[in-house]
Design a protein around this motif. Structure first.
Motif, PDB file in Angstrom:
ATOM      1  N   TYR A 246       0.831  -1.204   0.000  1.00 57.90           N
ATOM      2  CA  TYR A 246       0.000   0.000   0.000  1.00 57.90           C
ATOM      3  C   TYR A 246       0.865   1.253   0.000  1.00 57.90           C
ATOM      4  O   TYR A 246       1.882   1.307   0.703  1.00 57.90           O
ATOM      5  N   PRO A 247       0.442   2.238  -0.825  1.00 55.81           N
ATOM      6  CA  PRO A 247      -0.738   2.281  -1.689  1.00 55.81           C
ATOM      7  C   PRO A 247      -0.610   1.331  -2.887  1.00 55.81           C
ATOM      8  O   PRO A 247       0.494   1.149  -3.419  1.00 55.81           O
TER       9      PRO A 247
ATOM     10  N   TYR B 117      -6.710   2.592   3.234  1.00 52.31           N
ATOM     11  CA  TYR B 117      -6.539   2.710   1.787  1.00 52.31           C
ATOM     12  C   TYR B 117      -7.851   2.414   1.065  1.00 52.31           C
ATOM     13  O   TYR B 117      -8.287   3.171   0.188  1.00 52.31           O
TER      14      TYR B 117
ATOM     15  N   HIS C 205     -10.077   4.708  -1.441  1.00 56.01           N
ATOM     16  CA  HIS C 205      -9.880   4.448  -2.872  1.00 56.01           C
ATOM     17  C   HIS C 205     -10.779   3.358  -3.461  1.00 56.01           C
ATOM     18  O   HIS C 205     -10.651   3.055  -4.652  1.00 56.01           O
TER      19      HIS C 205
END
Length: 357
Positions: A196-197, A339, A343
């Motif tokens: 991550y990301p 995250y 997203h």
């Protein structure tokens, strides 16, 4: 756009009509749970509803006298947004996923007093919010059909992408990118602790190398049938589903190399008509006895660190695909809820566009 507005209007009409019907006095959101309390509990339906009734609701009724009404909605977040915006919330408890709790804490879900929930001290860092403590966890596991691959068998997540050495169709759930994106990146050389990301374009490029060999199942039922009927011989999917598929006739075996995991939670929606009683029910559900019972019924694993999953009476198939039990299970990595809360929509849009592109 017009169809979206019509859907919202229809949902709003249903909510307002439901709230208006009947002559019973309004519930007191601050009242504790008691014989006059009816808690409306939103579930995913089917077996899950019965499991939640047996593990959480019936014992809570025995303790407090409170009763439950169970409802199921496939578009529950859209419906809840409409309820909250109209200030006509009719649900008291919602069963939802990790990233949705992170995304909507404070807007759709009520804060809770974490000091009242001992389980909050027994879960991994980053899994609680001001609105929730995680209940159970599950994983995106890699498995193959052992009746097809014998002798030389898959041993790493990279083998999912090696169609020369391991020919055959792979099946994944089309509806969500979670789990498969992480698997693709690790197979492409990303270290599990550096995921991550997420580099979504890189993951899709890796998946693109075997796209012609992937079946995109529209539902978990369809995914199961693909494997049972041997239309596909490998999958990356929910660990609990793998046990069900094996019990349905597919000789699945796990590959312990890389597995990503996620969790769910029970939350109280904003404006709950029985907010105090609902919070009592959620706190009760997070106690060890209830979580263990739910794990035995559902195959999911309690998140609490003070509950030893090796002591839970899982089915044999449930044990086979459970990455949280003792033994060498490779890398088992949390799907970062922060995250995904930020997203998910954009990754899901890319995932869907890539499938049809």
């Amino acid at each position: 756009m017009r169809s979206t507005h019509l859907l919202a209007a229809a949902i709003a009409g249903t909510v307002l009509a439901t709230a208006a019907c009947g002559s019973a006095p309004a519930a007191d959101p601050a009242a504790p749970a008691g014989p006059d309390t009816k808690i409306t509990w939103q579930t995913t339906g089917g077996d899950a509803t019965e499991q939640e009734k047996q593990a959480f609701q019936e014992p809570f009724t025995a303790r407090t006298g409170a009763n439950f009404e169970n409802v199921t909605s496939l578009n529950y977040i859209s419906q809840l947004i409409t309820m909250v915006e109209a200030r006509q919330t009719i649900w008291d408890v919602v069963h939802t996923g990790s990233y949705l709790v992170k995304q909507y804490c404070g807007t759709l879900f009520e804060p809770i007093d974490l000091s009242r929930v001992p389980a909050a001290e027994q879960v991994p860092e980053g899994t609680t919010t001001e609105c929730s403590v995680p209940a159970t966890k599950y994983a995106a596991g890699f498995a193959y059909d052992a009746s097809v691959y014998q002798g030389d068998v898959p041993t790493s997540i990279g083998d999912f992408f090696d169609t020369a050495r391991f020919p055959g169709k792979r099946v994944v759930f089309a509806g969500s990118p979670k789990g498969i994106i992480e698997a693709a990146l690790v197979a492409d050389g990303v270290a599990p602790d550096q995921l991550y990301p997420l580099d979504v374009d890189r993951a899709l490029a890796k998946l693109g190398t075997i796209k012609s060999d992937i079946i995109f199942a529209p539902s978990f039922t369809a995914l199961q049938q693909n494997l049972v009927n041997k239309q596909a011989t490998m999958t990356v999917t929910l660990s609990g589903r793998l046990g069900i598929i094996r019990d349905s006739g597919s000789d699945l075996q796990p590959v312990w190399d890389f597995t990503s995991w996620d969790f769910d939670a029970f939350v109280v929606p904003k404006g709950s008509p029985n907010a105090a009683a609902a919070k009592e029910a959620v706190e009760f559900g997070l106690e060890p006895e209830q979580l263990v019972r739910y794990a035995e019924l559902s195959g999911l694993t309690p998140v609490r660190g003070d509950i030893d999953p090796n002591g839970v009476r899982f089915s044999e198939s449930g044990k086979l695909f459970n990455p949280f039990l003792d033994g060498d299970r490779g890398d088992v990595v949390l799907q970062d809820p922060e995250y995904w809360a930020e997203h998910y929509a954009e990754v899901a849009e890319k995932w869907t566009a890539w499938q049809v592109g």
